[in-house]
Design a protein around this motif. Sequence first.
Motif, PDB file in Angstrom:
ATOM      1  N   LEU A 123       0.763  -1.221   0.130  1.00 14.10           N
ATOM      2  CA  LEU A 123      -0.059   0.023   0.111  1.00 14.10           C
ATOM      3  C   LEU A 123       0.782   1.236  -0.036  1.00 14.10           C
ATOM      4  O   LEU A 123       0.393   2.434  -0.191  1.00 14.10           O
ATOM      5  CB  LEU A 123      -0.893   0.089   1.261  1.00 14.10           C
ATOM      6  N   ARG A 124       2.001   1.042  -0.127  1.00 17.45           N
ATOM      7  CA  ARG A 124       2.993   2.377   0.191  1.00 17.45           C
ATOM      8  C   ARG A 124       2.550   3.240  -0.894  1.00 17.45           C
ATOM      9  O   ARG A 124       2.538   2.866  -2.079  1.00 17.45           O
ATOM     10  CB  ARG A 124       4.576   1.444   0.048  1.00 17.45           C
ATOM     11  N   GLY A 125       2.496   4.532  -0.601  1.00 16.38           N
ATOM     12  CA  GLY A 125       2.226   5.621  -1.699  1.00 16.38           C
ATOM     13  C   GLY A 125       0.886   5.920  -1.749  1.00 16.38           C
ATOM     14  O   GLY A 125       0.658   6.894  -2.652  1.00 16.38           O
ATOM     15  N   VAL A 126       0.077   5.458  -1.403  1.00 21.44           N
ATOM     16  CA  VAL A 126      -1.357   5.427  -1.673  1.00 21.44           C
ATOM     17  C   VAL A 126      -1.873   6.752  -0.687  1.00 21.44           C
ATOM     18  O   VAL A 126      -1.408   6.988   0.346  1.00 21.44           O
ATOM     19  CB  VAL A 126      -2.493   4.224  -1.045  1.00 21.44           C
ATOM     20  N   PRO A 127      -2.349   7.726  -1.395  1.00 20.57           N
ATOM     21  CA  PRO A 127      -2.706   9.124  -0.615  1.00 20.57           C
ATOM     22  C   PRO A 127      -3.830   9.018   0.414  1.00 20.57           C
ATOM     23  O   PRO A 127      -4.500   7.962   0.208  1.00 20.57           O
ATOM     24  CB  PRO A 127      -3.217   9.924  -1.756  1.00 20.57           C
ATOM     25  N   ARG A 155      -3.108   0.565  12.958  1.00 20.73           N
ATOM     26  CA  ARG A 155      -3.213   1.960  12.249  1.00 20.73           C
ATOM     27  C   ARG A 155      -2.020   1.825  11.166  1.00 20.73           C
ATOM     28  O   ARG A 155      -0.993   1.347  11.282  1.00 20.73           O
ATOM     29  CB  ARG A 155      -2.868   2.838  13.372  1.00 20.73           C
ATOM     30  N   LEU A 156      -2.373   2.488  10.105  1.00 17.83           N
ATOM     31  CA  LEU A 156      -1.567   2.664   9.005  1.00 17.83           C
ATOM     32  C   LEU A 156      -0.479   3.764   9.040  1.00 17.83           C
ATOM     33  O   LEU A 156      -0.848   5.012   9.557  1.00 17.83           O
ATOM     34  CB  LEU A 156      -2.026   2.704   7.771  1.00 17.83           C
ATOM     35  N   GLY A 157       0.920   3.631   8.733  1.00 20.64           N
ATOM     36  CA  GLY A 157       1.760   4.747   8.971  1.00 20.64           C
ATOM     37  C   GLY A 157       1.800   5.530   8.047  1.00 20.64           C
ATOM     38  O   GLY A 157       1.092   5.143   6.689  1.00 20.64           O
ATOM     39  N   VAL A 158       1.855   6.899   8.160  1.00 21.59           N
ATOM     40  CA  VAL A 158       1.755   7.882   7.095  1.00 21.59           C
ATOM     41  C   VAL A 158       2.867   8.787   6.979  1.00 21.59           C
ATOM     42  O   VAL A 158       3.289   9.291   8.186  1.00 21.59           O
ATOM     43  CB  VAL A 158       0.476   8.591   7.393  1.00 21.59           C
TER      44      VAL A 158
END
Length: 213
Positions: A62-66, A124-127
């Motif tokens: 999912l890396r890079g998904v806004p 939780r997803l890192g941002v």
Amino acid sequence: MLPPAARFLVVLDADSTLIRNEVIELIAAEAGREAEVAAATEAAMRGEVDFATSLRSRVEALRGVPVASFARVRSRIEPTPGVTDLTAAVHARGGAVGVVSGGFHEILDHIAPGLGVDVWLANRLGVEDGRLSGVVDGDIVDAAAKAASLLAWADELGVPASRTIAIGDGANDLKMMAAAGLGLAFNAKPAVRAQADLVVGPVDLAQVIALLP
């Protein structure tokens, strides 16, 4: 928020249980990697691979998904038929509803209150700079965490484990189902159906109402 006390507690998984979707696949679609992530999710739910290891690899995809795309993801969420009937019945009988998920707070925080859920826990997803970093932020909510959450919430409510119901579909729900007074396989994989106390056939959460204390 949990009430100060309850007669009983019902805890559900989120993806493919509370809702019909697998949220990580909806997010992966934003990166054009839905098929890849869906195959990995299926393997994890069947218990073929370690859940935490699988989740880390899927989140990496999912890396890079806004983060801005989450609104579109939330618009695609489909609540499972009968979910609000079930939560209303639980509350009418003096019970409480929890959800513990290997999915994500970023989505669950928006949908759980409207579905009648009192308390929930998810990953939780890192941002970084408004985009997903490809890592899970904090401890992973795995099978052990699901079982621990059910027991902790029950203790907070003054509910004995014997008056808890756990509802899930995947291998990472089995510990939670074993810890509960009644473990229900719902929309479940074969391994989960084989180990559950009861199997709910129709994909309709209102079918669970008859089993409430």
